[in-house]
Design an enzyme around this catalytic site. Structure first.
Site, PDB file in Angstrom:
ATOM      1  N   SER A 141     -11.676 -14.618 -14.868  1.00  0.00           N
ATOM      2  CA  SER A 141     -10.517 -13.717 -14.937  1.00  0.00           C
ATOM      3  C   SER A 141     -10.480 -12.699 -13.800  1.00  0.00           C
ATOM      4  CB  SER A 141     -10.533 -12.989 -16.290  1.00  0.00           C
ATOM      5  OG  SER A 141     -11.765 -12.306 -16.475  1.00  0.00           O
ATOM      6  N   CYS A 147     -19.155 -19.651 -29.203  1.00  0.00           N
ATOM      7  CA  CYS A 147     -19.939 -18.432 -29.058  1.00  0.00           C
ATOM      8  C   CYS A 147     -19.748 -17.568 -30.295  1.00  0.00           C
ATOM      9  CB  CYS A 147     -19.480 -17.675 -27.818  1.00  0.00           C
ATOM     10  SG  CYS A 147     -20.760 -16.574 -27.202  1.00  0.00           S
ATOM     11  N   LYS A 149     -24.337 -18.276 -16.916  1.00  0.00           N
ATOM     12  CA  LYS A 149     -23.576 -17.163 -16.347  1.00  0.00           C
ATOM     13  C   LYS A 149     -24.494 -16.153 -15.680  1.00  0.00           C
ATOM     14  CE  LYS A 149     -21.678 -16.830 -20.690  1.00  0.00           C
ATOM     15  NZ  LYS A 149     -20.901 -16.227 -21.776  1.00  0.00           N
ATOM     16  N   LYS A 163     -20.746 -19.812 -13.736  1.00  0.00           N
ATOM     17  CA  LYS A 163     -19.718 -18.796 -13.995  1.00  0.00           C
ATOM     18  C   LYS A 163     -20.237 -17.429 -13.614  1.00  0.00           C
ATOM     19  CE  LYS A 163     -17.004 -17.197 -17.954  1.00  0.00           C
ATOM     20  NZ  LYS A 163     -16.749 -17.242 -19.371  1.00  0.00           N
ATOM     21  N   TYR A 198      -7.400 -20.423 -14.131  1.00  0.00           N
ATOM     22  CA  TYR A 198      -6.124 -20.035 -14.752  1.00  0.00           C
ATOM     23  C   TYR A 198      -4.954 -20.525 -13.903  1.00  0.00           C
ATOM     24  CZ  TYR A 198      -9.326 -17.422 -17.583  1.00  0.00           C
ATOM     25  OH  TYR A 198     -10.363 -17.108 -18.425  1.00  0.00           O
TER      26      TYR A 198
END
Ligand code: ZN
Length: 316
Positions: free
Chosen positions: A261, A104, A178, A234, A300
């Site tokens: 996140s 990106c 997204k 996402k 994560y």
């Protein structure tokens, strides 16, 4: 009997671990993502070794570079940090670990936009061409999968042709689709170097309206049409219905989901402040993502869950 009749269970082979590698070599906890650390290049090697030992097949690599520039051409320099990451990890792990590159413009440009803009308008072709160039040098350095994150029309087409031209026909493209989401916020703080407010184009406008499934499916159609080998939905939690929909319309397309996140932060908060059992909570969310149709999950918690699966069946 419950286990016998279960159609699936999340397995270690489904997991992808996102890592943040810093060019300045500093290792410390990411303030917005408690429990996750920035890594130096050497730390990244030991973290990836852990992933390999636990049977996690892939990592998603985010490089945090020292100096960004106006047009992101720092990404193409011979000594570009991202290229060092791929060379190092490829040399260490060869075919034992799949290296996915988040590609990106925001990783390299001073304004930290995902796309080039001019007078408040997104420059799709210009962005897509540059992403193609970045993908090519990163594939050459050892990236196995290119994951374009800019949501620019034409990005998959340009990346595919740039890769093929250099003989990287076997490097796959895993395209992010997204929805706009406040759940990206901890990640943005983790990646951003500037606290400067962005003027011109509101970056949330590059992403798909969170409630518009038609826009979302148009983006999927576009990227698949341009040659995407896989897609990443996402965030995961707020888009479970869209994972179902993609899987329904493209049953043969591998679909990844990104437990982002903000989802991670929610689980941490529930664990720390509402006394939930973290393992049970995490497994329930991952299994729901898997049940919706995701073939892979970026989380994560990847290493934690892999260790859990390896160590016991207590959450089964
Ligand atoms: Zn971006």
């Amino acid at each position: 009997m419950i286990r016998l009749v279960r159609p699936f269970e999340i397995s270690t082979s489904d997991l992808i671990y996102p890592i943040f590698v810093r060019e300045d070599g500093r290792k410390f906890e990411i303030p917005s993502m408690k429990g996750q650390e920035y890594l130096s290049l050497n730390d990244a090697v030991s973290t990836c070794q852990k992933a390999v030992d636990l049977g996690v097949p892939a990592v998603m690599i985010f490089g945090v570079i020292k100096g960004k520039d106006a047009d992101g051409s720092v990404a193409l320099k011979e000594d570009a940090f991202h290229l060092k990451i791929f060379k190092k990890l490829k040399a260490e792990f060869g075919e034992n670990l799949v290296l996915i590159s988040n590609v990106c413009l925001c990783d390299f440009t001073k304004d930290e936009y995902c796309v080039y803009t001019e007078n408040g308008k997104v420059q799709n072709e210009k962005t897509a061409k540059m992403l193609g160039k970045i993908a090519a040098v990163q594939a050459e350095a050892g990236a196995d999968i290119i994951a374009p994150a800019a949501m620019a029309d034409g990005q998959v087409r340009h990346i595919r042709s740039a890769l093929d031209k250099l003989g990287f026909g076997d490097v796959a493209i895993m395209s992010y689709i997204k929805t706009d989401s406040c759940l990206f916020k901890p990640f943005f703080s983790a990646m951003s170097q500037s606290a400067a407010s962005r003027v011109g184009v509101d970056s949330s406008k590059f992403r798909v309206d969170v409630i518009n499934e038609k826009m979302f499916m148009q983006k999927v159609d576009l990227d698949v049409g341009e040659g995407a080998d896989m897609v990443i939905v996402k965030p995961a939690l707020t888009n479970l219905d869209l994972i179902v929909r993609v899987k329904h319309e493209y049953p043969l397309l591998p679909v990844a989901a990104y437990q982002v996140s903000g989802e991670y932060a929610m689980l941490k908060l529930l664990t720390e402040h509402a006394h939930f059992d973290e393992d049970t909570l995490v497994m329930e969310t991952l299994n729901s993502i898997k049940r919706a149709g995701a073939d892979m999950v970026l989380t994560y918690y990847a290493l934690h869950v892999a260790a859990l699966i390896k160590g016991s069946l207590k959450t089964g």
